[in-house]
Design a protein around this motif. Structure first.
Motif, short mmCIF file in Angstrom:
data_model
loop_
_atom_site.label_atom_id
_atom_site.label_comp_id
_atom_site.label_asym_id
_atom_site.label_seq_id
_atom_site.Cartn_x
_atom_site.Cartn_y
_atom_site.Cartn_z
N LEU A 111 0.90 -1.22 0.11
CA LEU A 111 0.20 -0.15 -0.04
C LEU A 111 0.81 1.15 -0.13
O LEU A 111 0.64 2.21 -0.57
CB LEU A 111 -1.09 0.18 1.09
CG LEU A 111 -2.02 -1.05 1.36
CD1 LEU A 111 -2.86 -1.01 2.42
CD2 LEU A 111 -3.12 -0.79 -0.03
N LEU A 112 2.14 1.15 0.79
CA LEU A 112 2.80 2.41 0.82
C LEU A 112 3.49 2.60 -0.81
O LEU A 112 3.82 3.57 -1.16
CB LEU A 112 4.00 2.19 1.49
CG LEU A 112 3.87 2.25 3.24
CD1 LEU A 112 4.98 2.13 3.86
CD2 LEU A 112 3.27 3.89 3.26
N ALA A 113 3.78 1.41 -1.49
CA ALA A 113 4.38 1.62 -2.84
C ALA A 113 3.19 2.24 -3.72
O ALA A 113 3.34 3.10 -4.65
CB ALA A 113 4.60 0.10 -3.26
N MET A 114 2.09 1.93 -3.39
CA MET A 114 0.93 2.41 -4.00
C MET A 114 0.83 3.69 -3.82
O MET A 114 0.78 4.78 -4.74
CB MET A 114 -0.39 1.78 -3.70
CG MET A 114 -1.58 2.03 -4.88
SD MET A 114 -2.99 1.48 -4.21
CE MET A 114 -3.02 0.08 -4.08
N LYS A 115 0.82 4.24 -2.78
CA LYS A 115 0.98 5.69 -2.28
C LYS A 115 1.98 6.42 -2.95
O LYS A 115 1.60 7.51 -3.49
CB LYS A 115 0.95 5.79 -0.75
CG LYS A 115 1.03 7.23 -0.26
CD LYS A 115 1.41 7.09 1.23
CE LYS A 115 1.51 8.56 1.67
NZ LYS A 115 2.71 8.85 2.49
N GLY A 116 2.97 5.99 -2.97
CA GLY A 116 4.31 6.57 -3.48
C GLY A 116 4.04 6.85 -5.00
O GLY A 116 4.43 7.82 -5.37
N ALA A 117 3.61 5.80 -5.60
CA ALA A 117 3.43 5.75 -7.19
C ALA A 117 2.24 6.80 -7.33
O ALA A 117 2.53 7.70 -8.48
CB ALA A 117 3.01 4.24 -7.54
N SER A 118 1.33 6.95 -6.64
CA SER A 118 0.18 7.88 -6.86
C SER A 118 0.64 9.28 -6.61
O SER A 118 0.00 10.23 -7.39
CB SER A 118 -1.19 7.57 -6.39
OG SER A 118 -0.97 7.79 -4.87
N GLU A 119 1.29 9.47 -5.82
CA GLU A 119 1.89 10.98 -5.51
C GLU A 119 3.14 11.42 -6.29
O GLU A 119 3.40 12.42 -6.54
CB GLU A 119 2.30 11.12 -3.99
CG GLU A 119 0.96 10.85 -3.16
CD GLU A 119 1.57 10.84 -1.61
OE1 GLU A 119 2.79 10.97 -1.42
OE2 GLU A 119 0.58 10.80 -0.88
N HIS A 120 3.61 10.37 -7.03
CA HIS A 120 4.90 10.86 -7.78
C HIS A 120 4.68 11.30 -9.20
O HIS A 120 3.90 10.82 -9.97
CB HIS A 120 5.85 9.37 -8.12
CG HIS A 120 6.92 9.71 -8.80
ND1 HIS A 120 7.83 10.50 -8.58
CD2 HIS A 120 7.37 9.07 -10.09
CE1 HIS A 120 8.76 10.26 -9.56
NE2 HIS A 120 8.36 9.45 -10.50
N LYS A 121 5.42 12.46 -9.20
CA LYS A 121 5.09 13.17 -10.76
C LYS A 121 6.39 12.53 -11.40
O LYS A 121 7.48 12.85 -11.17
CB LYS A 121 5.22 14.72 -10.47
CG LYS A 121 4.06 15.10 -9.78
CD LYS A 121 2.51 15.20 -10.43
CE LYS A 121 1.39 15.53 -9.30
NZ LYS A 121 1.06 14.19 -8.43
N ASP A 122 6.11 12.03 -12.74
CA ASP A 122 7.03 11.66 -13.60
C ASP A 122 8.18 12.76 -13.73
O ASP A 122 8.13 14.03 -14.02
CB ASP A 122 6.57 11.49 -14.92
CG ASP A 122 5.75 10.21 -14.98
OD1 ASP A 122 6.11 9.50 -14.08
OD2 ASP A 122 5.06 9.98 -16.00
#
Ligand code: ADP
Length: 430
Positions: free
Chosen positions: A416-427
């Motif tokens: 879930l933390l990985a999912m959070k990181g991916a959703s907040e990350h801007k390319d």
């Protein structure tokens, strides 16, 4: 092209697990490995054992799913400490394990830290650091401290010196001000402390060599992690203030999401930050270990079936394995109370389960008295969570909805933390 997937890995005390989940939280693959316990000079080479397990788990992920893994995060045991040369990445000593005590450093730590601070325990990360600092004779010019999860994540992203504010709590980091406190920064060893990010923050891209060898995609990112117990809480997805997780394992531990930070060293109560909320926790010495002293797991199941959970038990016990309790009653001399024992084992077990439920209720009530958000709903993890009758008893005693948590694996929380990181990350921002 398949759906995007998120990978979480949990490094526990005896082995590691992985969970690969999709956006909806469905588990697409999972697995576990025991540590291989590689030896070096007659002691376990923990770093190599963990490293080998990390890459073994990456290989265990079905090949067909790897190309859709967009982010990875890892949790590790709290206060497991690794000291490295920041130029070469070589470790400068054996890792200090989570439960190792460096009591030699306690007087020094107590002399600088505020009274009753979480670092004032022989097994804290700070005591480990100070103990090493005082015994090592090198120049210590290029040194960095990492926790177990940070070190494993570093193997994946290659940026040395990053941690998260859950792992860093026991080294003295203050997650409220998002800084190391002045009393710590004044010390010569403060320069080895890692920089801190919220758990689940994109730190770097997965190293190209690993990506190509294992077949992960080009945009796969590595996110900061957390401790194993926070990850286990995250797994239950109790994400609103007032939601709580009771863990009924060998001991009873409660964790409650609160809008306010609560600390009380007398009861061993402290809070981890979770974004704009606080995860308040307390741990009692009562729990399943006492049940196991009296009944086998099979008896527990059979006897529980005969309990009428709607009826209050007249027995008032305080089940403990040994002398002493910390939470919700701070009394190092408290004696276990398991008498009188009725002739009927069903009644006896009913009395014990109900007494543990009362201790749980008292725990939540203490957290509220100390200033936390009041508990509204309780999810349950651990070996005792499968007991339906106990859940009913606890609902009555707590006066709250109680259910078994759907997910309890720390690896799921890390995913879930990985999912959070991916959703907040801007390319492109790494
Ligand atoms: P640990 O904290 O050691 O990881 P677990 O989460 O595996 O513990 O839980 C083990 C505990 O669960 C045992 O101490 C046992 O007493 C308890 N347990 C097992 N089955 C039942 C049951 N049916 N009802 C209540 N407790 C149970």
């Amino acid at each position: 092209v398949g759906k995007k997937l998120y990978l979480g890995m949990d490094f526990g005390t005896s082995g590691a697990r992985y969970a690969l989940i999709d956006k909806e939280g469905n588990v697409r693959a999972e697995g576990k490995r025991e540590y291989p316990l590689l030896m070096i000079e007659e002691t376990v080479d923990w770093l190599q054992s963990w490293k080998m397990t990390l890459f073994a788990l990456l290989k265990d992920i079905p090949v067909g799913l790897r190309s859709t893994v967009v982010s990875i995060s890892i949790d590790g045991t709290s206060a497991t400490t690794i000291i490295l040369d920041s130029k070469t990445g070589e470790s400068l000593c054996k890792p200090f394990l989570y439960n190792e005590s460096c009591a030699d450093a306690l007087p020094s730590v107590k002399s600088i830290a505020p009274a009753n601070h979480t670092v004032c325990s022989g097994s804290s990360t700070l005591c480990k650091l100070v103990s090493w600092w005082n015994s090592d004779n090198s120049t210590k010019e290029s040194t960095v401290l990492l926790h177990q999860a940070d070190w494993l994540l570093w193997l994946l992203h290659g940026k040395l010196g990053v941690s998260d504010y859950n792992n860093a709590l026991k080294v003295g980091y203050d997650p409220e001000i998002e800084f190391y406190p002045p009393w710590l920064l004044l010390q010569p060893y403060s320069r080895v402390l890692p920089s801190i990010q919220p758990p689940g923050t994109a730190i770097g891209a997965l190293k190209e060599s690993i990506r190509t060898e294992y077949g992960f995609p080009k945009d796969c990112i590595i996110c900061s992690g957390t401790t194993d117990s926070v990850a286990a809480f995250l797994a239950a997805r109790a994400s609103q203030p007032g939601k709580a997780v009771t863990s009924l394992g060998s001991t009873l531990a409660i964790k409650l999401l609160s809008t306010r930070r609560v600390e009380d060293a007398r009861f061993g109560v402290y809070s981890h930050r979770l974004d704009d909320k606080w995860l308040v926790g307390g741990a009692s010495n009562t729990g399943g270990a006492v049940l196991r002293q009296i009944f086998t797991d099979e008896q527990l199941e059979k006897l529980s079936e005969q309990i009428n959970p709607a009826e209050a038990s007249p027995f008032d016990y305080y089940p403990l394995q040994g002398v002493g309790e910390r939470f919700p009653v701070a009394d190092p001399k408290m004696e276990p109370r398991l008498h009188p024992r009725p002739a009927s084992d069903v009644e006896y077990l009913h009395g014990i389960l109900e007494s543990i439920a009362r201790i749980e209720a008292k725990g939540y009530s203490l957290l509220k008295d100390l200033g936390s958000t009041p508990v509204e709903e309780v999810f349950t993890a651990g070996g005792g969570s499968k007991n339906e009758k106990w859940i009913k008893i606890r609902e009555r005693v707590l006066g709250l909805p109680v259910s078994k948590a759907l997910q309890t694996e720390a690896a799921y929380g890390a995913a879930l933390l990985a999912m959070k990181g991916a959703s907040e990350h801007k390319d492109g921002s790494l």
